[in-house]
Design an enzyme around this catalytic site. Structure first.
Site, PDB file in Angstrom:
ATOM      1  N   GLU A 148      28.644   5.721  44.347  1.00 36.76           N
ATOM      2  CA  GLU A 148      27.996   6.894  44.915  1.00 36.76           C
ATOM      3  C   GLU A 148      27.796   6.778  46.428  1.00 36.76           C
ATOM      4  O   GLU A 148      27.766   5.691  46.992  1.00 36.76           O
ATOM      5  CB  GLU A 148      26.644   7.139  44.250  1.00 36.76           C
ATOM      6  N   GLU A 247      16.911  12.033  38.576  1.00 33.55           N
ATOM      7  CA  GLU A 247      16.582  10.900  39.428  1.00 33.55           C
ATOM      8  C   GLU A 247      15.741  11.397  40.605  1.00 33.55           C
ATOM      9  O   GLU A 247      16.172  11.383  41.749  1.00 33.55           O
ATOM     10  CB  GLU A 247      17.859  10.202  39.924  1.00 33.55           C
TER      11      GLU A 247
END
Length: 262
Positions: A148, A247
């Site tokens: 990511e 998240e």
């Protein structure tokens, strides 16, 4: 909508091993975690306690990070750090073992900050090598390594989607590994000024995972200004079929109010 609760950032009022059960009580059947141990190779007892907490709660572990170092202290991954390369490699079998026993298939590998005194070229070569080793390590259980782009870490070199996608392309070219995919964290990308709509149009079918938080603030959906629902819907329309990772930061008592309203 199939959500998975990141129990490393949500429900933090509770001890870590109580969070999977709390997620289940809140109505969710899936959870994900950052690396939940202090070392790359925890004891068998520590691993068993973690696995039992998830199994006993009756939730599915959908994602687990490789050890990323001291996250509160600013670390963002070990795999491109020469001094910690062996530590990262030792972590691979532990991660794969947990994944095999709990049926988890997605494993996030944070790339690592740039280190003073080390050339970017050396770190990138090592990063590609260790990502290939991680991909091989989880391939035996049908797993996928995720990579990511991250915000809020000045020395982390993967800021835009293209940065991570270029690393993935390098690993595939050099090692032949096909089980490494982009983790599209819409919050991090937005903070870094990414054109997320354009990324979705071009790459949604190749996303390995999506994570969300609103911005500004990294709070729950609806607390900021990001069109998260639109981005998720478009990703789905273009072929993304996986979980949506929650998240974000929000007190437990209001953490999922938006989902109840929805």
């Amino acid at each position: 909508m199939t959500y998975t609760v990141n129990c490393s950032i949500l429900l933090t009022e509770l001890p870590l091993l109580e969070r999977p059960a709390a997620a289940k009580t809140a109505g969710f059947d899936a959870v994900e975690f950052w690396w939940p141990f202090e070392t790359s190779v925890p004891t068998d007892v520590e691993v068993a306690r973690f696995e039992n907490a998830i199994a006993d709660a009756g939730v599915q572990l959908t994602g687990l990070n490789f050890n990323a170092g001291d996250m509160p202290g600013g670390d963002r991954g070990l795999l491109s750090w020469p001094a910690h390369s062996t530590e990262f490699q030792d972590n691979i079998d532990v991660v794969a073992g947990i994944g095999e026993r709990l049926g988890c298939k997605a494993f996030n590998a944070l790339y690592g900050n740039r280190i003073d005194g080390e050339s970017a070229e050396r770190q990138d070569a090592l990063g590609a090598e260790n990502l290939a080793k991680a991909a091989a390590g989880v391939a035996r259980i049908g797993g996928t390594v995720l990579l990511e782009s991250v915000s809020g870490a000045p020395n982390y070199p993967l800021l835009k989607a293209r940065d991570a996608l270029d690393v993935i392309a390098r690993v595939r070219t050099e090692s032949g590994a096909e089980n490494i995919r982009f983790l599209a964290d819409f919050y991090h990308l937005a903070v870094n000024g990414e054109d997320i709509a354009a990324v979705i149009e071009k790459h949604a079918q190749d996303f390995g995972h999506i994570q969300i938080a609103d911005s500004p603030g990294r709070g729950a959906p609806g607390t900021g200004q990001l069109p998260l629902g639109e981005w998720i819907a478009r990703s789905r329309a273009l072929g993304y079929e996986g979980y949506i990772g929650l998240e974000y930061k929000e007190p437990a008592e209001t953490a999922f109010s938006w989902a109840i309203r929805a």
